[in-house]
Enzyme design. Structure first.
Site, mmCIF file in Angstrom:
data_model
loop_
_atom_site.group_PDB
_atom_site.id
_atom_site.type_symbol
_atom_site.label_atom_id
_atom_site.label_comp_id
_atom_site.label_asym_id
_atom_site.label_seq_id
_atom_site.Cartn_x
_atom_site.Cartn_y
_atom_site.Cartn_z
ATOM 1 N N LYS A 14 0.808 -1.081 0.053
ATOM 2 C CA LYS A 14 0.195 -0.069 -0.241
ATOM 3 C C LYS A 14 0.875 1.397 0.111
ATOM 4 C CE LYS A 14 -4.405 -1.312 2.089
ATOM 5 N NZ LYS A 14 -4.920 -1.044 3.261
ATOM 6 N N GLU A 129 -14.844 11.261 12.394
ATOM 7 C CA GLU A 129 -14.954 11.689 10.888
ATOM 8 C C GLU A 129 -16.505 11.317 10.475
ATOM 9 O OE1 GLU A 129 -15.374 9.605 8.519
ATOM 10 O OE2 GLU A 129 -14.775 7.549 9.439
ATOM 11 N N PHE A 130 -17.120 12.208 9.702
ATOM 12 C CA PHE A 130 -18.403 11.994 9.264
ATOM 13 C C PHE A 130 -18.347 11.897 7.585
ATOM 14 C CE2 PHE A 130 -18.744 14.369 13.455
ATOM 15 C CZ PHE A 130 -19.176 13.493 14.156
ATOM 16 N N GLU A 133 -18.175 7.553 1.732
ATOM 17 C CA GLU A 133 -17.297 6.966 0.820
ATOM 18 C C GLU A 133 -17.835 7.804 -0.594
ATOM 19 O OE1 GLU A 133 -16.745 2.858 0.205
ATOM 20 O OE2 GLU A 133 -16.970 2.565 2.499
ATOM 21 N N CYS A 258 -19.872 0.839 7.140
ATOM 22 C CA CYS A 258 -20.015 1.816 8.166
ATOM 23 C C CYS A 258 -21.355 1.372 8.954
ATOM 24 C CB CYS A 258 -19.948 3.324 8.064
ATOM 25 S SG CYS A 258 -18.301 3.656 7.720
ATOM 26 N N LYS A 261 -22.058 -1.948 10.859
ATOM 27 C CA LYS A 261 -21.246 -2.175 11.760
ATOM 28 C C LYS A 261 -21.188 -1.196 12.988
ATOM 29 C CE LYS A 261 -16.844 -0.509 10.889
ATOM 30 N NZ LYS A 261 -16.117 0.400 12.052
HETATM 31 C C1 UDX Z 1 -21.811 6.852 5.998
HETATM 32 C C2 UDX Z 1 -22.470 8.129 6.604
HETATM 33 O O1 UDX Z 1 -23.141 8.876 5.843
HETATM 34 C C3 UDX Z 1 -21.119 8.744 7.087
HETATM 35 O O2 UDX Z 1 -21.255 10.087 7.709
HETATM 36 C C4 UDX Z 1 -19.919 7.997 7.949
HETATM 37 O O3 UDX Z 1 -18.739 8.627 8.358
HETATM 38 C C5 UDX Z 1 -19.873 6.753 7.433
HETATM 39 O O4 UDX Z 1 -21.049 6.051 7.084
HETATM 40 P P1 UDX Z 1 -21.071 5.668 3.711
HETATM 41 O O5 UDX Z 1 -21.278 4.391 4.109
HETATM 42 O O6 UDX Z 1 -20.183 6.200 2.649
HETATM 43 O O7 UDX Z 1 -21.270 7.033 4.969
HETATM 44 O O8 UDX Z 1 -22.434 5.958 2.837
HETATM 45 P P2 UDX Z 1 -24.186 6.687 2.890
HETATM 46 O O9 UDX Z 1 -23.897 7.467 1.778
HETATM 47 O O10 UDX Z 1 -24.320 7.363 4.205
HETATM 48 O O11 UDX Z 1 -25.021 5.444 2.655
HETATM 49 C C6 UDX Z 1 -25.017 4.222 3.393
HETATM 50 C C7 UDX Z 1 -26.134 3.325 2.922
HETATM 51 O O12 UDX Z 1 -27.522 3.817 2.981
HETATM 52 C C8 UDX Z 1 -25.705 3.077 1.595
HETATM 53 O O13 UDX Z 1 -26.225 1.601 1.230
HETATM 54 C C9 UDX Z 1 -27.110 3.959 0.720
HETATM 55 O O14 UDX Z 1 -27.465 3.217 -0.424
HETATM 56 C C10 UDX Z 1 -28.200 3.670 1.799
HETATM 57 N N1 UDX Z 1 -28.851 4.944 1.858
HETATM 58 C C11 UDX Z 1 -28.685 6.171 2.241
HETATM 59 C C12 UDX Z 1 -30.442 4.666 1.601
HETATM 60 O O15 UDX Z 1 -30.927 3.529 1.653
HETATM 61 N N2 UDX Z 1 -31.291 5.726 1.620
HETATM 62 C C13 UDX Z 1 -30.856 6.934 1.902
HETATM 63 O O16 UDX Z 1 -31.864 7.873 1.885
HETATM 64 C C14 UDX Z 1 -29.580 7.072 2.168
#
Ligand code: UDX
Length: 444
Positions: A14, A129-130, A133, A258, A261
């Protein structure tokens, strides 16, 4: 932002890839930022001792995978804390960035002391962090808020200094700044809390977002039973500023590295603290049920599943990413294969990663394009909300399919448009539509 950064990983491959300019993950803006600063403001190494000696602040960002009972496995955090402890010779702020349960901060401090580091030589701070991806760079540089959990003023000051280019707004006035929602006149706020509050803010925020998704998914099921339209319901709810429109899109459930988990870890934290937080189990239950409900929907459209040819659009856990960890899409592909279906799947970026967990065989083919996935299929399923799917040529798609049936797990299309384009179109929480010409079916 102007800082000198050294990134440490014990994975030599990496580190070598990053040194060579390969970002390793699919992330907007990362390639250009790495190109701009590589070997100038940022470098990569496997030498943790040297990096520790030369840094004022050390961010721990290792993985915290899910343990067997849902709790977070903190062994990587502990291992790296021990290693840092062995190299400390002057005051350092150690920042936990990984998503960790409340009390982790105290454990890191204890680990440092057990390894002989005097308490005056370090502070441990929680700075969750928030980041999402795919949009992690913009989320980091344009945050809604920055949370600093610090029990020492000295450590809080170091973090305030690190983030000052953002909180003062100065970063946003630079010519080469990454665009986003914050600006010189509207910089992000930084709040200082206790370390434990910061740890809980992270888990509670993710659990709340997952709750919003599960809530709208449950409402979508109710809409289906009542012949209402969840899109209209979500719009009407979301305009209430106390509720807000975001994270109210129903679908086949949340996935990724995320939410699943973190909800499990938060549930486990509550259990360990003796708190009855059943709501968290309900969020998980609704989420998993949503996938099974979708499978039922496929069955309701196709009658039997054995030997049916299914086209699948989307394998990533959400659009605009190549990540398939805990993806509802790959899970559904597995369920359909177990039912005896033959699948042609297409994803704009995630097919390589998907093939690691679902290798191609006689029943599963990775297609060259969305149209190729639809070729001669008995139905086409949409499992990931890739933006590019919404601009597919519908008449071409219709001609490729054996039967013009689309079952959309992400509500990407307007049912009226699908009806006009000759599709039987099933989606989530909205009435099913049938091809306009099929008068018998429309009157059903
Ligand atoms: C998430 C959080 O948003 C972020 O703040 C945290 O730091 C990490 O976890 P991420 O996992 O990248 O981020 O994806 P996100 O865009 O939040 O979507 C998560 C899941 O929810 C996806 O499977 C998405 O398809 C689903 N989702 C999201 C829905 O089904 N409906 C929605 O309205 C929003």
């Amino acid at each position: 932002m102007g800082h000198d950064v050294v990134c440490v990983d014990n994975d030599e491959l990496k580190v070598a890839a990053l040194q060579g300019g390969d970002t390793l993950i699919f992330e907007n803006y990362l390639p250009e930022l790495l190109e701009r600063y590589r070997n100038i403001k940022i470098r990569f190494t496997t030498d943790l001792a040297e990096a520790t000696r030369n840094s004022e602040a050390i961010f721990i960002a290792v993985g915290t995978p899910q343990g067997e009972t849902g709790d977070a496995d903190l062994s990587y955090v502990e291992a790296v804390a021990c290693e840092i402890a062995r190299s400390i010779t002057s005051y350092k702020v150690v920042v936990e960035k990984s998503t960790v349960p409340v009390y982790t901060n105290e454990w890191i401090s204890r680990t440092f002391e057990r390894n002989g580091v005097s308490p005056e030589l370090f502070d441990v701070v929680s700075n969750p962090e928030f980041l999402r991806e795919g949009t992690a760079v913009s989320d980091f540089l344009h945050p809604d808020r920055i949370v600093v959990g610090a029990n020492s003023e000295r450590a809080a000051k170091v973090l305030q200094t690190i983030y000052r280019p953002l909180t003062s707004g100065e970063y946003y006035s630079r010519a080469a700044s990454i665009p986003g929602s914050c600006s010189m006149s509207e910089p992000p706020p930084l709040i200082v809390t206790s370390t434990k509050s910061a740890e809980i803010i992270k888990h509670a925020s993710n659990a709340f977002l997952a709750l919003k998704i599960s809530f709208i998914n449950a409402v979508s099921n109710l809409c289906e039973a009542a012949d209402a339209n969840v899109q209209q319901v979500a719009l009407g709810m979301g305009l209430d500023r106390r509720i807000g429109p975001r994270f109210l899109s129903p679908g086949i459930g949340y996935g990724g590295s995320c939410f699943p988990k973190d909800v499990a870890a938060f549930r486990s934290v509550a259990e360990q603290l003796g708190i009855d937080f059943q709501l968290l189990s309900e969020i998980e239950k609704i989420n998993l049920h949503q996938r099974k409900r979708f499978l039922k929907k496929v069955r309701s459209a196709l009658w039997t599943l054995r030997e049916k040819r299914i086209g699948v659009l989307g394998l990533a856990f959400k659009g605009e990413t190549d990540d398939v960890r805990d993806s509802p899409a790959t899970d559904l592909v597995q369920m359909l294969l177990a039912e005896g279906c033959t699948i042609a799947a297409f994803d704009p970026a995630a097919m390589k990663r998907a093939a690691d967990i679902l290798p191609a065989d006689a029943n599963l083919r990775y297609a060259d394009s969305a149209y190729d996935a639809a070729r001669d299929a008995d139905a086409l399923l949409i499992l990931t909300d890739w933006k590019e799917f919404s601009s597919l040529d519908l008449s071409k798609l219709n001609k490729m399919l054996r039967y013009p049936i689309i079952i959309d797990g992400r509500n990407m299309f307007d049912p009226q448009v699908m009806m006009k384009n000759g599709f039987t179109y099933l989606s989530i929480g909205r009435p099913t539509v049938y091809p306009l010409r099929d008068l018998d079916a429309t009157s059903k």
